[in-house]
Design a protein around this motif. Structure first.
Motif, PDB file in Angstrom:
ATOM      1  N   GLU A 226      59.144 -59.011  17.192  1.00 26.63           N
ATOM      2  CA  GLU A 226      60.136 -59.216  18.340  1.00 26.63           C
ATOM      3  C   GLU A 226      59.690 -59.394  19.716  1.00 26.63           C
ATOM      4  O   GLU A 226      60.288 -60.385  20.477  1.00 26.63           O
ATOM      5  N   ASN A 227      58.273 -59.599  19.745  1.00 25.07           N
ATOM      6  CA  ASN A 227      57.476 -60.239  21.042  1.00 25.07           C
ATOM      7  C   ASN A 227      57.894 -61.837  20.932  1.00 25.07           C
ATOM      8  O   ASN A 227      58.230 -62.039  22.148  1.00 25.07           O
ATOM      9  N   VAL A 228      57.777 -62.576  20.048  1.00 27.19           N
ATOM     10  CA  VAL A 228      57.781 -63.906  20.046  1.00 27.19           C
ATOM     11  C   VAL A 228      59.235 -64.246  19.950  1.00 27.19           C
ATOM     12  O   VAL A 228      59.562 -65.314  20.830  1.00 27.19           O
ATOM     13  N   ALA A 229      60.080 -63.292  19.485  1.00 27.24           N
ATOM     14  CA  ALA A 229      61.557 -63.692  19.539  1.00 27.24           C
ATOM     15  C   ALA A 229      62.076 -63.744  21.106  1.00 27.24           C
ATOM     16  O   ALA A 229      62.852 -64.278  21.501  1.00 27.24           O
ATOM     17  N   ILE A 230      61.553 -62.694  21.696  1.00 32.51           N
ATOM     18  CA  ILE A 230      61.841 -62.323  23.281  1.00 32.51           C
ATOM     19  C   ILE A 230      61.432 -63.596  23.917  1.00 32.51           C
ATOM     20  O   ILE A 230      62.200 -64.468  24.823  1.00 32.51           O
ATOM     21  N   ILE A 231      60.263 -64.315  23.684  1.00 36.78           N
ATOM     22  CA  ILE A 231      59.675 -65.448  24.388  1.00 36.78           C
ATOM     23  C   ILE A 231      60.855 -66.630  24.321  1.00 36.78           C
ATOM     24  O   ILE A 231      61.109 -67.397  24.878  1.00 36.78           O
ATOM     25  N   ALA A 232      61.111 -66.859  23.094  1.00 38.12           N
ATOM     26  CA  ALA A 232      61.992 -67.847  22.605  1.00 38.12           C
ATOM     27  C   ALA A 232      63.323 -67.745  23.134  1.00 38.12           C
ATOM     28  O   ALA A 232      63.946 -68.754  23.833  1.00 38.12           O
ATOM     29  N   ALA A 233      63.823 -66.751  23.391  1.00 34.72           N
ATOM     30  CA  ALA A 233      65.313 -66.532  23.888  1.00 34.72           C
ATOM     31  C   ALA A 233      65.190 -66.632  25.485  1.00 34.72           C
ATOM     32  O   ALA A 233      66.081 -67.191  26.095  1.00 34.72           O
ATOM     33  N   SER A 234      64.047 -66.088  26.086  1.00 33.47           N
ATOM     34  CA  SER A 234      63.671 -66.347  27.458  1.00 33.47           C
ATOM     35  C   SER A 234      63.780 -67.621  27.861  1.00 33.47           C
ATOM     36  O   SER A 234      64.063 -68.050  28.925  1.00 33.47           O
ATOM     37  N   ARG A 235      62.854 -68.487  26.998  1.00 33.96           N
ATOM     38  CA  ARG A 235      63.261 -69.957  27.231  1.00 33.96           C
ATOM     39  C   ARG A 235      64.341 -70.554  27.301  1.00 33.96           C
ATOM     40  O   ARG A 235      64.748 -71.548  28.027  1.00 33.96           O
ATOM     41  N   LEU A 236      65.146 -70.177  26.753  1.00 37.88           N
ATOM     42  CA  LEU A 236      66.681 -70.593  26.573  1.00 37.88           C
ATOM     43  C   LEU A 236      67.529 -70.256  27.913  1.00 37.88           C
ATOM     44  O   LEU A 236      68.223 -70.977  28.505  1.00 37.88           O
ATOM     45  N   CYS A 237      67.430 -69.096  28.150  1.00 38.51           N
ATOM     46  CA  CYS A 237      68.299 -68.580  29.076  1.00 38.51           C
ATOM     47  C   CYS A 237      67.710 -68.355  30.589  1.00 38.51           C
ATOM     48  O   CYS A 237      68.242 -67.890  31.511  1.00 38.51           O
ATOM     49  N   LYS A 238      66.450 -68.485  30.522  1.00 30.99           N
ATOM     50  CA  LYS A 238      65.654 -68.636  31.945  1.00 30.99           C
ATOM     51  C   LYS A 238      65.786 -67.153  32.534  1.00 30.99           C
ATOM     52  O   LYS A 238      65.909 -67.118  33.412  1.00 30.99           O
ATOM     53  N   ALA A 239      65.838 -66.052  31.780  1.00 26.50           N
ATOM     54  CA  ALA A 239      66.082 -64.678  32.086  1.00 26.50           C
ATOM     55  C   ALA A 239      65.543 -63.809  31.284  1.00 26.50           C
ATOM     56  O   ALA A 239      65.011 -64.307  29.957  1.00 26.50           O
ATOM     57  N   HIS A 240      65.272 -62.437  31.520  1.00 26.41           N
ATOM     58  CA  HIS A 240      64.981 -61.676  30.573  1.00 26.41           C
ATOM     59  C   HIS A 240      66.032 -61.150  29.626  1.00 26.41           C
ATOM     60  O   HIS A 240      66.980 -60.571  30.059  1.00 26.41           O
ATOM     61  N   PRO A 241      65.923 -61.423  28.222  1.00 24.98           N
ATOM     62  CA  PRO A 241      67.039 -61.300  27.194  1.00 24.98           C
ATOM     63  C   PRO A 241      66.958 -59.809  27.065  1.00 24.98           C
ATOM     64  O   PRO A 241      66.118 -59.206  26.771  1.00 24.98           O
ATOM     65  N   THR A 242      68.218 -59.304  26.326  1.00 26.57           N
ATOM     66  CA  THR A 242      68.292 -57.993  25.728  1.00 26.57           C
ATOM     67  C   THR A 242      68.744 -58.054  24.402  1.00 26.57           C
ATOM     68  O   THR A 242      69.613 -58.709  24.077  1.00 26.57           O
ATOM     69  N   LEU A 243      67.645 -57.221  23.513  1.00 25.12           N
ATOM     70  CA  LEU A 243      68.091 -57.499  22.174  1.00 25.12           C
ATOM     71  C   LEU A 243      69.160 -56.501  21.521  1.00 25.12           C
ATOM     72  O   LEU A 243      69.047 -55.301  22.129  1.00 25.12           O
ATOM     73  N   ARG A 244      70.344 -57.274  21.052  1.00 25.17           N
ATOM     74  CA  ARG A 244      71.534 -56.334  20.674  1.00 25.17           C
ATOM     75  C   ARG A 244      71.214 -55.907  19.216  1.00 25.17           C
ATOM     76  O   ARG A 244      71.800 -54.774  18.772  1.00 25.17           O
ATOM     77  N   THR A 245      71.035 -56.779  18.357  1.00 26.77           N
ATOM     78  CA  THR A 245      71.187 -56.546  16.929  1.00 26.77           C
ATOM     79  C   THR A 245      69.694 -57.063  16.088  1.00 26.77           C
ATOM     80  O   THR A 245      69.242 -58.313  16.878  1.00 26.77           O
ATOM     81  N   ILE A 246      69.474 -56.369  15.003  1.00 25.89           N
ATOM     82  CA  ILE A 246      68.593 -57.206  14.174  1.00 25.89           C
ATOM     83  C   ILE A 246      69.229 -57.135  13.141  1.00 25.89           C
ATOM     84  O   ILE A 246      69.587 -56.004  12.347  1.00 25.89           O
ATOM     85  N   ASP A 247      69.418 -58.492  12.458  1.00 25.04           N
ATOM     86  CA  ASP A 247      70.111 -58.576  10.807  1.00 25.04           C
ATOM     87  C   ASP A 247      69.138 -57.834   9.909  1.00 25.04           C
ATOM     88  O   ASP A 247      68.247 -57.752  10.114  1.00 25.04           O
ATOM     89  N   MET A 248      69.915 -57.521   8.562  1.00 23.61           N
ATOM     90  CA  MET A 248      69.179 -57.062   7.542  1.00 23.61           C
ATOM     91  C   MET A 248      68.114 -57.835   7.131  1.00 23.61           C
ATOM     92  O   MET A 248      68.286 -59.135   6.970  1.00 23.61           O
ATOM     93  N   PHE A 249      66.878 -57.425   6.845  1.00 22.10           N
ATOM     94  CA  PHE A 249      65.737 -58.320   6.680  1.00 22.10           C
ATOM     95  C   PHE A 249      64.717 -57.540   5.480  1.00 22.10           C
ATOM     96  O   PHE A 249      64.896 -56.270   5.292  1.00 22.10           O
ATOM     97  N   TYR A 250      64.046 -58.403   4.653  1.00 23.78           N
ATOM     98  CA  TYR A 250      63.148 -57.978   3.847  1.00 23.78           C
ATOM     99  C   TYR A 250      61.825 -58.078   4.051  1.00 23.78           C
ATOM    100  O   TYR A 250      61.675 -59.087   4.498  1.00 23.78           O
TER     101      TYR A 250
END
Length: 580
Positions: A226-250
């Motif tokens: 989740e930490n690295v995902a937030i960094i990737a998302a922030s680089r696109l939106c230039k803001a602090h993103p909010t996590l809404r969903t996590i898809d089914m994972f294994y």
């Protein structure tokens, strides 16, 4: 931390005590748990959820357990510093060596006393043997209506998990998702190249990151992802993103203390106000090759000052792999919306006739079976009438009337299931079925029929229904055979002037084996306006048509007690599956 195992919750069963697997955790959110916005880090929440669920699984199994998968998680709100997180986990059902654990999370404001829902999740844990013998888990004994419902639906959710990758493959092979870069990848001035969002980080697994089995704690891996995902998302939106969903994972493999965990994240696609970030976790030690541990797909939003989602720039994917991830993100979005639209909402909010297509079949089937099982599990049925071997029960809740017709017949349960599940034969014993045509054999368990019934009044039109029939054999001993029916919409069979198109909200059969030769058959129907005229006089005690109908069903079953198998009666999916 306050952690409570409910040792005092039990039910008595023939002199023995059944200890509940329920575990509760309560945590106050401190600044060290929060991000720079003063909100609880979702990674920290995932660690707490996984810890609570693991303790519940091990309490039931009596041996070490590991996280195998987690279903979709929808985060309904954020949690602030100073608030309390309450997590409750309980084993819903045990299979051979795996079990489903239900997790509920709410937020408590200590000053106002208000509680609000944060999320719900279903995790699968696998018991690991500490010796040479194979683990065989004891069965869960449900004691309440809610426990009975979750126990019953766990088998259907398990079926859905097993088909998840198959659904993705079928959807990606669909021509509508075989997109071209020129047609579907927007090339605007503000488009962002996805390579700018790429993040890679390495973590050394220390003893503090491991569980009591010396494996990397599953919740810790999720937190790092989740930490690295937030960094990737922030680089696109230039803001602090909010996590809404996590898809089914294994979780595809274990990781141990001493491993180096390589975490990679990149934005796969953007959808107006949201984006999907793909995250991959791989492990290695020394010179060994990377081992794939886990992949996850997280959906983020960027919110403005008023909490409204902001529009996001389009992306330009990298060649080859980037385009593949772009297409897969589109497919996952459709699957995610189908699951949320059909499964996550309350039963009363699901439209009566959801348009059917191969990509949402699994979720419609789940909704179909789960609705019937929820009605069957009700414990407030009232006996309205009984005549010889046929009983009519009713229950009225939330302006909805449900009824159940029950009888026993001297026919083995598996044979009764074979006969009743072929709706084309129902007109042999049910006067309300004038004609039944099999339209699509989806697979060996699900079929779509067009059913024609007589008009209710003398001058009314003949009615027709497009029904999805979902057949389920028992998952474990003690489970019933299930045949669930609900209306769907087929593009190839729209309503016509010749028929008054009717709707079936929920109907079907459960068949229990009373003995090797005797079955108890229950028919259920959540009465819709189209069905009520047929049954109103029966419920009022003024008619015996349902008694006659199910006596005819009993005779039909007895007359066909010996005959061909289900595979000989029902056409195969290969024969009848038609592209739409």
């Amino acid at each position: 931390m306050a952690l409570e195992s409910l040792n005092d919750l039990h039910i008595e069963d023939e002199g023995q005590h059944h200890i509940s697997s329920e575990v509760k955790m309560s945590q106050i959110v401190l600044p060290c748990h929060a991000n720079h916005c003063g909100e609880l880090s979702v990674g920290q929440l995932l660690k707490w959820m996984d810890c609570t669920a693991c303790l519940s699984a091990e309490r039931h199994a009596g041996c070490p357990c590991v996280t195998a998968s987690v279903d979709d998680i929808y985060f309904e709100q954020t949690i602030s510093v100073g608030q309390v997180v309450n997590i409750k986990a309980k084993v819903n059902r045990a299979f051979n060596s795996s079990m489903e654990v239900g997790i509920k999370v709410n937020c408590e404001d200590l000053y106002s006393g208000l509680h609000s829902r944060v999320c719900q999740a279903f995790a699968t844990f696998v018991a690991r043997s500490t010796g040479t013998s194979k683990v065989h888990l004891k069965q869960v004994v449900p004691s309440t209506y809610r426990e009975q419902v979750e126990h019953s639906l766990a088998a259907e959710r398990r079926r859905m998990r097993l088909k998840h990758h198959e659904i993705m493959d079928e959807l990606l092979n669909n021509k509508s998702f075989q997109i071209t870069e020129e047609a579907d990848i927007r090339k605007e001035d503000k488009a962002v190249e996805t390579k700018r969002t790429r993040v890679e980080s390495v973590e050394l697994v220390l003893p503090t990151h491991a569980n009591h089995q010396a494996n990397t704690f599953g919740g810790q891996i999720m937190a790092w992802m989740e930490n690295v995902a937030i960094i990737a998302a922030s680089r696109l939106c230039k803001a602090h993103p909010t996590l809404r969903t996590i898809d089914m994972f294994y979780f595809r493999g274990p990781s141990q203390v001493g491993d180096r965990l390589v975490l990679k994240a990149i934005v796969n696609n953007t959808f107006k106000n949201s984006m999907e970030v793909g995250v991959c976790a791989e492990a290695y030690q020394g010179e060994e090759p990377l081992r794939h541990i886990n992949s996850a797909f997280m959906t983020f939003e960027a919110l403005d000052e008023k909490g409204r989602p902001c529009p996001l720039p389009p992306i330009i994917p990298e060649p080859q792999e980037g385009k593949r991830r772009y297409r897969e993100a589109l497919a996952r979005k459709k699957i995610r919306l189908d699951r949320k639209y059909i499964i996550s909402c309350k039963q009363t909010e699901v439209p009566l006739s959801v348009p059917w297509d191969p990509s949402n079949q699994v979720y419609l089937s789940y909704n179909n079976v789960s609705a019937l099982k929820m009605i069957a599990a009700k414990n407030n049925w009232v006996l309205s009438s009984k005549k010889n071997n046929v009983s009519l029960y009713t229950v009225e809740e939330n302006q909805s009337l449900c009824f159940r017709v029950e009888f026993e017949v001297d026919v083995p349960a598996h044979r009764a299931f074979t006969l009743v599940s072929d709706l084309r034969q129902r007109q042999e014993w049910d006067q309300h079925y004038t004609r039944c045509e099999l339209l699509i054999g989806v697979d060996e368990d699900d079929f779509i029929y067009q059913v024609v019934t007589p008009s209710v009044g003398d001058k009314g039109k003949v009615q027709d229904f497009i029904l999805l029939a979902s057949r389920r054999p028992p998952c474990n001993s003690g489970d019933p055979y299930v045949i669930a029916l609900r209306s769907v919409t087929l593009p190839t069979h729209p309503p016509t002037e010749d028929f008054n198109r009717g709707e079936v909200v929920c109907a079907g059969f459960t068949i229990y084996a009373v003995s090797e030769t005797v079955s108890k058959i229950s028919y259920y129907n959540q009465a819709s306006p189209e069905v009520l005229p047929y049954i109103s006089t029966d419920i009022a005690g003024l008619s015996s048509s349902y008694y006659s109908t199910f006596c005819a069903c009993s005779r039909y079953l007895l007359e066909n007690k010996v005959g061909p198998s289900a595979s000989d009666i029902l056409p195969s999916a290969v024969e009848l599956k038609t592209p739409l």
